[in-house]
Design a protein around this motif. Structure first.
Motif, short mmCIF file in Angstrom:
data_model
loop_
_atom_site.label_atom_id
_atom_site.label_comp_id
_atom_site.label_asym_id
_atom_site.label_seq_id
_atom_site.Cartn_x
_atom_site.Cartn_y
_atom_site.Cartn_z
N PHE A 137 0.83 -1.21 0.00
CA PHE A 137 0.00 0.00 0.00
C PHE A 137 0.86 1.26 0.00
O PHE A 137 0.52 2.25 -0.64
N ALA A 138 1.98 1.23 0.72
CA ALA A 138 2.85 2.40 0.78
C ALA A 138 3.48 2.70 -0.58
O ALA A 138 3.66 3.87 -0.94
N ILE A 139 3.80 1.67 -1.32
CA ILE A 139 4.43 1.86 -2.63
C ILE A 139 3.38 2.14 -3.70
O ILE A 139 3.53 3.03 -4.53
N LEU A 140 2.30 1.39 -3.67
CA LEU A 140 1.26 1.50 -4.70
C LEU A 140 0.45 2.79 -4.57
O LEU A 140 0.03 3.36 -5.57
N ARG A 141 0.24 3.24 -3.35
CA ARG A 141 -0.57 4.44 -3.05
C ARG A 141 -1.93 4.37 -3.76
O ARG A 141 -2.28 5.25 -4.55
N PRO A 142 -2.71 3.32 -3.48
CA PRO A 142 -3.97 3.12 -4.21
C PRO A 142 -4.99 4.23 -4.00
O PRO A 142 -5.80 4.50 -4.88
#
Length: 152
Positions: free
Chosen positions: A33-38
């Protein structure tokens, strides 16, 4: 709609997996979630204001503090009664000292709305760094996180 289902499924994997199997499940989903920033990538599809990573983070922190761990196999396939202790080295200490330096800089700077936003983000990063240093136990887990970061 598929983005919402994807986020619900990943959040459930992170929360339930960390509380029942290993906190590493929550850590992996949190980093995804931190990398993807959905919430920014799919702003038009996801409900506004839902803290997806917060649910996973709290479950991961709780599981780590409660000592949820997969059963360790000792000699002859028997579970080892001695818990594994985390091993910290100078890199861990230096990163935490950097965190202390950021806190001191924030306090010296004085109150600022922008500074507070950055400080909250840094607090999240360093909290999950400490949790990760307690949860990650193998090179395989590091590789899983590398693959998550590379594929996101």
């Amino acid at each position: 709609m598929k983005q919402l289902i994807f986020m619900i499924a990943l959040t459930l994997i992170g929360v339930v997996g960390s509380l029942t199997i290993s906190p590493f499940y929550g850590l992996a989903v949190y980093y995804l979630f931190a990398i993807l920033r959905p919430q920014f990538m799919w702003w038009w599809s996801l409900p506004a204001g839902v803290p997806w990573s917060l649910y996973v983070a709290w479950a991961t922190i709780a599981a780590t503090l409660l000592g949820v761990r997969p059963a360790r196999q000792g000699q002859g396939g028997v579970e080892s009664p001695i818990p594994e202790r985390p091993r910290w080295n100078s890199a861990h200490v230096l990163v935490l000292l950097f965190g202390v330096w950021i806190c001191v800089s924030f306090l010296v700077m004085g109150p600022s709305e922008l500074g507070t936003l950055y400080m909250v983000d840094y607090a999240k990063h360093f909290t999950m760094f400490i949790i990760a240093s307690l949860v990650i136990r193998s090179v395989r887990q590091v590789w899983i996180l590398v693959l998550i970061a590379a594929s996101a």
